[in-house]
Every structure is written in C-alpha cells, then in structure tokens.
Design an enzyme around this catalytic site. Structure first.
Site, short mmCIF file in Angstrom:
data_model
loop_
_atom_site.label_atom_id
_atom_site.label_comp_id
_atom_site.label_asym_id
_atom_site.label_seq_id
_atom_site.Cartn_x
_atom_site.Cartn_y
_atom_site.Cartn_z
N ARG A 120 -46.98 -30.31 -9.58
CA ARG A 120 -47.14 -28.88 -9.28
C ARG A 120 -47.56 -28.15 -10.55
O ARG A 120 -47.20 -28.54 -11.66
CB ARG A 120 -45.81 -28.33 -8.75
CG ARG A 120 -45.88 -26.89 -8.26
CD ARG A 120 -44.52 -26.39 -7.83
NE ARG A 120 -44.53 -24.96 -7.63
CZ ARG A 120 -43.44 -24.19 -7.63
NH1 ARG A 120 -42.24 -24.75 -7.79
NH2 ARG A 120 -43.55 -22.90 -7.46
N HIS A 121 -48.33 -27.10 -10.39
CA HIS A 121 -48.87 -26.34 -11.53
C HIS A 121 -47.76 -25.72 -12.38
O HIS A 121 -46.61 -25.61 -11.96
CB HIS A 121 -49.82 -25.25 -11.04
CG HIS A 121 -49.14 -24.25 -10.14
ND1 HIS A 121 -48.36 -23.23 -10.63
CD2 HIS A 121 -49.13 -24.12 -8.78
CE1 HIS A 121 -47.90 -22.50 -9.62
NE2 HIS A 121 -48.34 -23.03 -8.49
N GLY A 122 -48.13 -25.26 -13.57
CA GLY A 122 -47.20 -24.55 -14.44
C GLY A 122 -46.98 -23.11 -13.98
O GLY A 122 -47.60 -22.63 -13.02
N SER A 124 -47.17 -19.40 -13.26
CA SER A 124 -48.20 -18.36 -13.21
C SER A 124 -47.54 -17.00 -13.36
O SER A 124 -46.32 -16.88 -13.36
CB SER A 124 -48.99 -18.43 -11.89
OG SER A 124 -48.21 -17.90 -10.83
N ASN A 127 -45.28 -16.34 -10.44
CA ASN A 127 -44.06 -17.14 -10.52
C ASN A 127 -43.07 -16.43 -11.44
O ASN A 127 -41.88 -16.30 -11.12
CB ASN A 127 -44.33 -18.53 -11.09
CG ASN A 127 -45.11 -19.42 -10.16
OD1 ASN A 127 -46.05 -20.09 -10.59
ND2 ASN A 127 -44.74 -19.47 -8.89
N GLY A 134 -49.35 -17.36 -2.50
CA GLY A 134 -50.33 -17.83 -1.54
C GLY A 134 -51.67 -18.13 -2.19
O GLY A 134 -51.74 -18.79 -3.22
N ARG A 172 -54.54 -21.45 -11.46
CA ARG A 172 -53.27 -21.91 -12.01
C ARG A 172 -53.15 -23.42 -11.89
O ARG A 172 -52.55 -24.08 -12.74
CB ARG A 172 -52.10 -21.21 -11.33
CG ARG A 172 -52.00 -21.39 -9.81
CD ARG A 172 -50.90 -20.49 -9.27
NE ARG A 172 -50.66 -20.60 -7.83
CZ ARG A 172 -51.30 -19.92 -6.90
NH1 ARG A 172 -52.27 -19.09 -7.25
NH2 ARG A 172 -51.00 -20.06 -5.62
N GLU A 199 -52.70 -23.55 -2.03
CA GLU A 199 -51.36 -23.22 -1.55
C GLU A 199 -51.44 -22.68 -0.12
O GLU A 199 -52.51 -22.22 0.32
CB GLU A 199 -50.73 -22.18 -2.48
CG GLU A 199 -49.36 -21.63 -2.08
CD GLU A 199 -48.28 -22.67 -1.96
OE1 GLU A 199 -48.43 -23.57 -1.08
OE2 GLU A 199 -47.28 -22.60 -2.70
N ARG A 200 -50.34 -22.74 0.61
CA ARG A 200 -50.32 -22.16 1.96
C ARG A 200 -50.48 -20.65 1.86
O ARG A 200 -50.13 -20.03 0.85
CB ARG A 200 -49.01 -22.48 2.68
CG ARG A 200 -47.81 -21.84 2.04
CD ARG A 200 -46.52 -22.14 2.76
NE ARG A 200 -46.39 -21.41 4.00
CZ ARG A 200 -45.25 -21.31 4.69
NH1 ARG A 200 -44.15 -21.92 4.25
NH2 ARG A 200 -45.20 -20.64 5.80
N HIS A 293 -49.88 -27.22 -5.43
CA HIS A 293 -48.94 -26.13 -5.22
C HIS A 293 -47.78 -26.65 -4.39
O HIS A 293 -47.89 -27.67 -3.71
CB HIS A 293 -49.65 -24.98 -4.50
CG HIS A 293 -50.96 -24.60 -5.15
ND1 HIS A 293 -51.07 -23.60 -6.07
CD2 HIS A 293 -52.20 -25.15 -5.03
CE1 HIS A 293 -52.33 -23.51 -6.49
NE2 HIS A 293 -53.03 -24.44 -5.86
N ASN A 295 -46.30 -25.99 -1.58
CA ASN A 295 -46.37 -26.26 -0.14
C ASN A 295 -47.48 -27.22 0.26
O ASN A 295 -47.30 -28.02 1.17
CB ASN A 295 -46.48 -24.94 0.63
CG ASN A 295 -45.17 -24.20 0.64
OD1 ASN A 295 -44.20 -24.63 1.27
ND2 ASN A 295 -45.10 -23.09 -0.08
#
Length: 434
Positions: A120-122, A124, A127, A134, A172, A199-200, A293, A295
């Site tokens: 998963r990304h770092g 953002s 976040n 989304g 991201r 991402e969803r 991401h 989801n």
C-alpha cells in the site's frame, strides 16, 4: 559522522525500524558497529536510540521479529526470469547465519517461481488529515516519502528482485512505486499503470473527515461503508468539487467513472486486470509487485485467499509494509513457513516483511484514528510523528544518486560485490558530526 546501513534486516515501515549502524568519525571509536531501535508513533524510544549513538560499546541487534520469514530464490544472471533452487537462507530467524553474510541473487523464496508482493502507498495529505480520498489525486506528504523509502529498504533487505511492477493512475501510489524501486536499485524494470488498480470510489464521502462522519452516522455504518463487501457509500453528486470527471486523465473513459463503489464493484474491475495482465505474468515465472490502495488490494487479496464476503469486513491493510506471497502453479498461496495465518489480521498466508506484531500495532492505531471519537488528537500528526520523521531522515540519508554511475550502487552491484553485506547510505553522505 557517517552512517552505514546494513541491508540484512527486514522490519516495520514507519512505526518501528531496526538498523545496524557503523559509526565512522574522527574519535577513538572509529568504525564502532552499533545497533539501535528507531521507534515512532507507537513506540517512543527515539531518545534511547540517540543515547546508543553516544556510547562507545557495541550493542547487539534487538527486537528482531522472528515472524519476518526470509523468502528468496536464486536468479539466473544470464536470464533473470529463470529461477533455480538453493538452500533456504533466513537472515533473521536462522541464528546460525551471522548478520552481514554476503547473499546471492534472491527473490522471495526458493521453492516456487510464482512470487508476488503487495504494498500500500505511503501517507498522502488526506491520510494525514483523516479524510476520505477515493479517486482524488492527493500527493504524498514528507512522511509518506519516508514511509515509501523505508519500504524500499525493507524489500532490498529481504533480497527480493522484481521483474515488473503494477500500480494505479494516482500519484500517491505512483510515487511510492518510484521511491521503492529507487531504494532497491530496480528503476529499470517495467512499471504498468491502470485505472482498474485505482482506490475504490468513496462517493459523496470524498473529502469529509472520517471521524466527523463517524460522529454523524455511527461507527457501524461507517465501517460498513469502508470495509463491507456490497454496501457502497452514498453516490457522488455530479457537481462534487472532487468529481473525477474533471480530471483530464479520465477524459477518454467518462462512462467508466463510478459515482460510488462497494468492495464488490472494486473487485469486479481488479479481477479483469488480474486475469488479463498480472496472472499471465506470474504464470510465466515473473516476480511481480503491486503498489496500490487499501481497498483495491483488499479486493485482490480477498480473491487470492478465498475470504468470504462476510469476513472481508475485518481485513485492514497498513500503509507501506510489504506483504509477500509464495504461490503454487494455480496461483494459490503456499502456507507460511510456520504453517499459520498471520497474527496481525488472522486471515492471510502471506508474510509481512515488517513482522506481524508491528503491523498489528499500526492497524490498532489506524482503527483508533477513525472510530474512537473519545480521541480528539490526530494520530497522524504530533510531536512523536515529528521525532520519527527527523530521526528516519537522518538514519536512511538522502536518496541514491540518480546521475551517471549510480548503477554501482544498485541492488545487483551490492549483491555481487558486497563483502560485509552492508550498503552505504548516500555513499558516505555526511549526516552529522561526531
């Protein structure tokens, strides 16, 4: 003072990192080798780590998580897609193997050519601010850059080598991918980007503070919107400030843009990409990394692990901690070496390179950040996070040189030419004075 970072320890991203450091200074203790535990938001022993640097004695590595299973396989140099078997070597759990031992070309294991890693990304900006994201294209924060780089160091230390990588159209995730490959010295591999790995869509929740939404609708409802299989959030209005139709990258696929998505919807689109692109690569023997991401990765892992629609609501994924899988010829997960499911989620046969315990701490923190309305503090910010960021910046140094000659510091060069198994951070970049 110069820092040399050993490449033989895998450890948690951005919460807890164990390094082996060689201190080189003008003092009588030139070359003294010391170990320390860098801790951040969950653990708060940064001052202890600093005090270790001021002492002259040698400290052994501590708090190494034996759940961090070594996963690797030798690669044929003339044909990097060919995998040959070798004896298992676990630099973490195998106490008979000294730290710093030179290792050969490795992937995640020596028992199967079908190897896969999720990341998963770092962090953002949203976040950090605890907002629903989304498809909104939020950039990495400075902390997110460090998280991605630490994840790259973990992967490099694990000995993994990738043949190709896949990610979304969101920066991201793209920048996380770039930073990870840079730290691994594998910028040369093909990277594929596709909207099906986005991402969803969180619909009309996009941009709202998660904890404020919990206060308004209740924790149970928000958890169903975020983690259930088939209950999407309220659809996004066409005049929504952050509607993806205004983003030029989607101008040729306006009819494909969802107004809101459940995990079921997300799984339908990721299934297409998996079946058409990723699965064929894996079956050909390529080692694949997917940076994505929470989801879209949950939707792929749900199918991979055979998690039921009723149970998937309990699966959460941390940022920037690699999750490595060994697969059989049918692309089904091979059990972990301990024969158990991971302790962090209790649902996975993959191996967290950061260790199960550290991942559990991260997930507990993330759960409080969203659902515990008694906590007013933003757990993504604060003095402890600042101390973690400053210390990590010092410990891992500057990114490796991108100019001509940087190949001499690449992953392959290190494996072929390392005597001690240690890699110089920033090739002697001065990060302090004795």
């Amino acid at each position: 003072m110069f820092l040399k970072l050993a490449s033989s320890v895998s450890s948690p991203a951005f919460y807890s990192q164990t390094y082996r450091i060689s201190i080189i200074s003008s003092t009588a203790h030139r070359g003294t080798s010391r170990s320390f535990h860098v801790s951040g938001v969950i653990n708060s022993s940064i001052s202890d780590a600093a005090s270790l640097l001021s002492q002259s004695s040698t400290h052994e590595l501590s708090n190494i998580n034996n759940n961090s299973t070594s996963l690797h396989a030798n690669k044929n140099i003339s044909n990097p897609n060919t995998t040959t078997t070798t004896n298992n070597f676990n630099p973490i759990a195998n106490s008979s193997t000294p730290l710093g031992t030179t290792r050969t070309f490795t992937s995640i294991n020596c028992n199967t050519p079908y190897n896969l890693c999720f990341l998963r990304h770092g962090q953002s900006t949203w976040n950090r601010d605890n907002r629903f994201i989304g498809w909104t294209d939020t950039p990495l924060t400075e902390d997110g850059v460090l998280e991605a780089r630490v994840a790259g160091r973990m992967l490099r230390a694990s000995g993994m080598l990738f043949d190709e990588a896949h990610t979304s159209l969101l920066r991201r995730s793209i920048r996380t991918m770039n930073l990870v490959l840079m730290e691994m010295g594998q910028e040369y591999i093909p990277v594929y980007k596709h909207w099906r790995l986005n991402e969803r869509s969180y619909g009309d929740l996009v941009g709202l503070n998660k904890k404020e939404v919990v206060k308004q609708y209740g924790a149970d409802q928000v958890k169903r919107w975020r983690r259930s299989y088939d209950e999407p959030p309220p659809p996004m209005r066409d005049d929504h400030e952050h509607h993806p139709m205004r983003d030029p990258r989607y101008r040729l696929m306006l009819d494909e843009i969802p107004s809101s998505e459940s995990l079921k919807c997300t799984r339908a689109r990721t299934k297409i990409y998996w079946d058409d692109v990723i699965a064929p690569s894996l079956r050909s023997g390529k080692t694949v990394m997917i940076v994505g991401h929470e989801n879209n990765l949950r939707s792929i892992i749900m199918r991979l692990e055979g998690i039921s629609p009723e149970d998937i609501i309990n699966l959460n994924l941390p940022r920037a901690v690699p999750l490595a899988y060994r697969l059989n010829k049918d692309l089904k997960p091979i059990p972990r070496s301990d024969g158990k499911l991971d302790e962090a989620t209790g649902m996975l046969r993959g191996t967290w390179l950061g260790g199960d315990e550290a991942v559990q701490e991260i997930l507990d923190r993330d759960n409080k950040q969203v659902y515990d309305t008694s906590i007013e503090q933003n757990l993504e910010q604060g003095s402890e996070r600042e101390k973690w960021r400053r210390w990590t910046e010092m410990a891992i140094g500057q990114p490796e040189d991108q100019s001509f000659g940087a190949h001499s510091r690449s992953h392959i060069y290190r494996n072929l030419n390392s005597v001690s198994g240690e890699a110089v951070v920033g090739q002697g970049t001065k990060v302090g004075s004795a």
